[in-house]
Design an enzyme around this catalytic site. Structure first.
Site, mmCIF file in Angstrom:
data_model
loop_
_atom_site.group_PDB
_atom_site.id
_atom_site.type_symbol
_atom_site.label_atom_id
_atom_site.label_comp_id
_atom_site.label_asym_id
_atom_site.label_seq_id
_atom_site.Cartn_x
_atom_site.Cartn_y
_atom_site.Cartn_z
ATOM 1 N N ARG A 89 0.859 -1.196 0.000
ATOM 2 C CA ARG A 89 0.000 0.000 0.000
ATOM 3 C C ARG A 89 0.890 1.239 0.000
ATOM 4 O O ARG A 89 1.674 1.442 0.928
ATOM 5 C CB ARG A 89 -0.917 -0.006 1.227
ATOM 6 C CG ARG A 89 -1.724 1.265 1.382
ATOM 7 C CD ARG A 89 -2.735 1.191 2.522
ATOM 8 N NE ARG A 89 -3.368 2.486 2.656
ATOM 9 C CZ ARG A 89 -3.271 3.301 3.718
ATOM 10 N NH1 ARG A 89 -2.584 2.921 4.781
ATOM 11 N NH2 ARG A 89 -3.852 4.477 3.723
ATOM 12 N N HIS A 133 -2.911 10.840 0.992
ATOM 13 C CA HIS A 133 -2.337 10.625 2.327
ATOM 14 C C HIS A 133 -1.732 11.966 2.761
ATOM 15 O O HIS A 133 -0.528 12.083 2.972
ATOM 16 C CB HIS A 133 -1.316 9.491 2.296
ATOM 17 C CG HIS A 133 -1.052 8.855 3.640
ATOM 18 N ND1 HIS A 133 -1.165 7.501 3.866
ATOM 19 C CD2 HIS A 133 -0.670 9.395 4.818
ATOM 20 C CE1 HIS A 133 -0.853 7.239 5.135
ATOM 21 N NE2 HIS A 133 -0.542 8.372 5.730
ATOM 22 N N GLU A 178 -7.221 8.282 6.595
ATOM 23 C CA GLU A 178 -7.544 8.902 7.885
ATOM 24 C C GLU A 178 -8.010 10.355 7.765
ATOM 25 O O GLU A 178 -7.323 11.276 8.226
ATOM 26 C CB GLU A 178 -6.333 8.814 8.826
ATOM 27 C CG GLU A 178 -5.891 7.388 9.110
ATOM 28 C CD GLU A 178 -4.802 7.298 10.181
ATOM 29 O OE1 GLU A 178 -4.398 8.337 10.717
ATOM 30 O OE2 GLU A 178 -4.368 6.178 10.479
ATOM 31 N N ASN A 306 -7.192 1.513 10.042
ATOM 32 C CA ASN A 306 -5.856 1.778 10.585
ATOM 33 C C ASN A 306 -5.983 1.770 12.098
ATOM 34 O O ASN A 306 -6.793 2.517 12.653
ATOM 35 C CB ASN A 306 -5.343 3.164 10.153
ATOM 36 C CG ASN A 306 -5.094 3.261 8.657
ATOM 37 O OD1 ASN A 306 -5.259 2.288 7.920
ATOM 38 N ND2 ASN A 306 -4.680 4.429 8.213
ATOM 39 N N TYR A 308 -3.818 1.638 15.930
ATOM 40 C CA TYR A 308 -2.572 1.668 16.712
ATOM 41 C C TYR A 308 -2.800 1.430 18.197
ATOM 42 O O TYR A 308 -2.085 0.660 18.823
ATOM 43 C CB TYR A 308 -1.841 3.003 16.489
ATOM 44 C CG TYR A 308 -1.300 3.095 15.081
ATOM 45 C CD1 TYR A 308 -0.068 2.564 14.758
ATOM 46 C CD2 TYR A 308 -2.062 3.665 14.052
ATOM 47 C CE1 TYR A 308 0.418 2.586 13.459
ATOM 48 C CE2 TYR A 308 -1.592 3.696 12.753
ATOM 49 C CZ TYR A 308 -0.355 3.155 12.454
ATOM 50 O OH TYR A 308 0.115 3.168 11.167
ATOM 51 N N GLU A 373 -3.311 -0.270 8.160
ATOM 52 C CA GLU A 373 -2.113 0.150 8.906
ATOM 53 C C GLU A 373 -2.181 -0.424 10.302
ATOM 54 O O GLU A 373 -3.224 -0.378 10.950
ATOM 55 C CB GLU A 373 -2.018 1.681 9.063
ATOM 56 C CG GLU A 373 -1.610 2.427 7.835
ATOM 57 C CD GLU A 373 -1.495 3.933 8.078
ATOM 58 O OE1 GLU A 373 -1.260 4.356 9.233
ATOM 59 O OE2 GLU A 373 -1.673 4.677 7.101
HETATM 60 C C1 FCB Z 1 -1.110 7.027 10.870
HETATM 61 C C2 FCB Z 1 -0.720 7.603 9.528
HETATM 62 C C3 FCB Z 1 0.621 7.123 9.022
HETATM 63 C C4 FCB Z 1 1.636 7.031 10.135
HETATM 64 C C5 FCB Z 1 1.075 6.254 11.300
HETATM 65 C C6 FCB Z 1 2.058 6.081 12.435
HETATM 66 O O1 FCB Z 1 -2.028 7.872 11.489
HETATM 67 O O2 FCB Z 1 -1.691 7.283 8.574
HETATM 68 O O3 FCB Z 1 1.036 7.975 7.992
HETATM 69 O O4 FCB Z 1 2.054 8.294 10.488
HETATM 70 O O5 FCB Z 1 -0.069 6.895 11.794
#
Ligand code: FCB
Length: 468
Positions: A89, A133, A178, A306, A308, A373
């Protein structure tokens, strides 16, 4: 305080098989890796301008050279092949393809992506392209950026140009990456380009980004009827600090502004009524015109998630000192979820990924999903023997893959997983200090080095899952 949930036992104890056609990917973004900001006709994006403004990016870092991927993409595809990726990607830089945000196309700019896509296909890697992006042409920002409705129309024109050139080969499209970050961090909190700080603008930008998404879906389908179209949303697990009605209501409001305000109009053609009511003090939403929601709700083929870390919120009696990135939410406090943290300070909690995937699946059962992501920054070191022993990153990835697997077992139609990131890169306002890559980049020499996590990922891919 809620007790911290354990990572699924399956994370380490048992063998986890993924379907044979599962996409094993890695992700990057144009401004974070390409460099070559003034080559072949590219003009400035809002991130070039943001980086050039003193004090906004750590240590004054910029994307001028980044990981020099623009010149090294062939070698980088060789690395992807070595790892065994089945999909990659990347994002397309709008100001490369349409310098100055002007209509039409810059042949030298689009040619780069043409070569990249061919190189990927020759290596047996499926190209997944993100159209936006975060690198808006500066000239469009000068005319209002995402607070201007016209930017959405311009985006549709840009999408048509890219689709016409790459549509015969790209296997998955993401319109936007995002949009929450673009709107809330870019126009509300000012932490991201263009650095504006106006809560009302963050909602206006949200609507125009969603309109841009819908128009781009139309443009992609017009150019390539068989296109597989998605959007990458940072859908999050929003949890309340206590079970009190006030804290639960704070979680509802943040869930509305992080998750539902983006996904619901796309899936149902309506903004969530509670979000519109919650934000009435900053916006009357009169920017939504007749017909917009029908455009936004154009059917998508898949959703990119995405993920985290989870969010933990409470209703606070006093306004907190940090400016809230959420509009009309000054009375809500964000807390650190207990548990180990990555170098970003983000809590490692794979149950959040499981919960996000199962929640989206429960609400929209027929929607195919990709994790577009997921990954972690750690302060990696190169050992004397030339190895990067990034065991923490391996543990993070393993636990999140296990969580994704758990969601699949619970019925989520997850088709693929993209590690963030293939390469160490420019981490926006944090500059080069945060390393997310499974491949290390030495920014002095531009040398690449597969970290232990890349070797581990290669083994996962070749085994089709995680061995016991
Ligand atoms: C996300 C972004 C990516 C990167 C990660 C850590 O929010 O899409 O570009 O910065 O965080």
């Amino acid at each position: 305080m809620p007790t911290q949930t354990e990572a699924p036992a399956a994370a380490t104890a048992q063998e986890l098989r993924f379907p044979p056609d599962f996409w094993w990917g890695a992700a990057t973004a144009a401004y974070q890796i390409e460099g070559a900001v003034a080559e072949d006709g590219r003009t400035a994006s809002i991130w070039d301008t943001f980086c050039a403004t003193p004090g906004l990016v750590a240590e004054g870092h910029t994307g001028e050279v980044a990981a020099d991927h623009y010149h090294r993409y062939r070698d980088d595809v060789v690395l992807m092949r070595e790892i065994g990726l089945s999909a990659y990607r990347f994002s397309v830089s709008w100001p490369r393809v349409q310098p100055g945000g002007r209509a039409g196309e810059n042949p030298a700019g689009i040619a780069f992506y043409d070569r990249l896509v061919d190189e990927l296909l020759a290596a047996g890697i499926k190209p997944a392209a993100t159209l936006y992006h975060w690198d808006l042409p500066q000239e469009l920002e000068d005319r209002g950026g995402w607070t201007a409705r016209d930017t959405a129309l311009r985006f549709a024109d840009y999408a048509a140009v890219v689709a016409a050139r790459l549509g015969d080969r790209v296997q998955l499209w993401c319109t936007l990456n995002e949009p929450w970050c673009s709107a809330f961090l870019g126009y509300g909190a000012g932490f991201h380009a263009p650095g504006r700080r106006n809560p009302a603008d963050s909602l206006l930008a949200t609507h125009h980004l969603l309109l841009a998404h819908g128009l781009a879906v139309q443009a992609l389908r017009a150019a390539v009827p068989s296109a597989q179209v998605s959007i990458a949303l940072n859908q999050g697990a929003v949890r309340s600090l206590t079970d009190s009605a006030a804290d639960r209501d704070a979680a509802r409001r943040i869930d509305g502004l992080l998750n539902r305000v983006y996904l619901d109009p796309i899936m149902t053609g309506a903004y969530p009524a509670d979000v519109v009511a919650d934000t009435a003090s900053v916006s009357d939403w009169s920017f939504v015109r007749d017909g917009d929601l029908a455009v936004i709700a154009a059917p998508i083929d898949a959703l990119g998630v995405n993920y985290y870390a989870p969010d933990l919120v409470s209703a606070a009696a006093t306004p907190h000192e940090e400016p809230s990135v959420y509009p009309a939410s000054q009375d809500i406090t964000f807390h650190q979820t207990p548990g180990p943290r990555t170098e970003m300070g983000w809590t490692v909690d794979p149950t959040g990924l499981r919960d996000v995937l199962t929640t989206v699946h429960r609400r929209y059962p027929d929607l195919p999903l990709y994790v577009t992501e997921n990954g972690a920054a750690y302060d990696d070191k190169v050992d004397a023997d030339g190895r990067v022993r990034d065991g923490e990153r391996i543990a993070y990835l393993r636990a999140h893959l296990a969580a994704a697997h758990e969601a699949m077992t619970a019925g989520a139609d997850l088709r693929g997983y993209f590690v963030w990131s293939l390469l160490d890169n420019f981490e926006w306002a944090f500059g080069y200090g945060k390393r997310f890559g499974i491949v290390r980049v030495d920014y002095d020499t531009q040398q690449r080095l597969l970290k232990d996590s890349a070797h581990w990922y290669r083994d996962v891919i070749s085994a089709g899952g995680i061995a016991a």
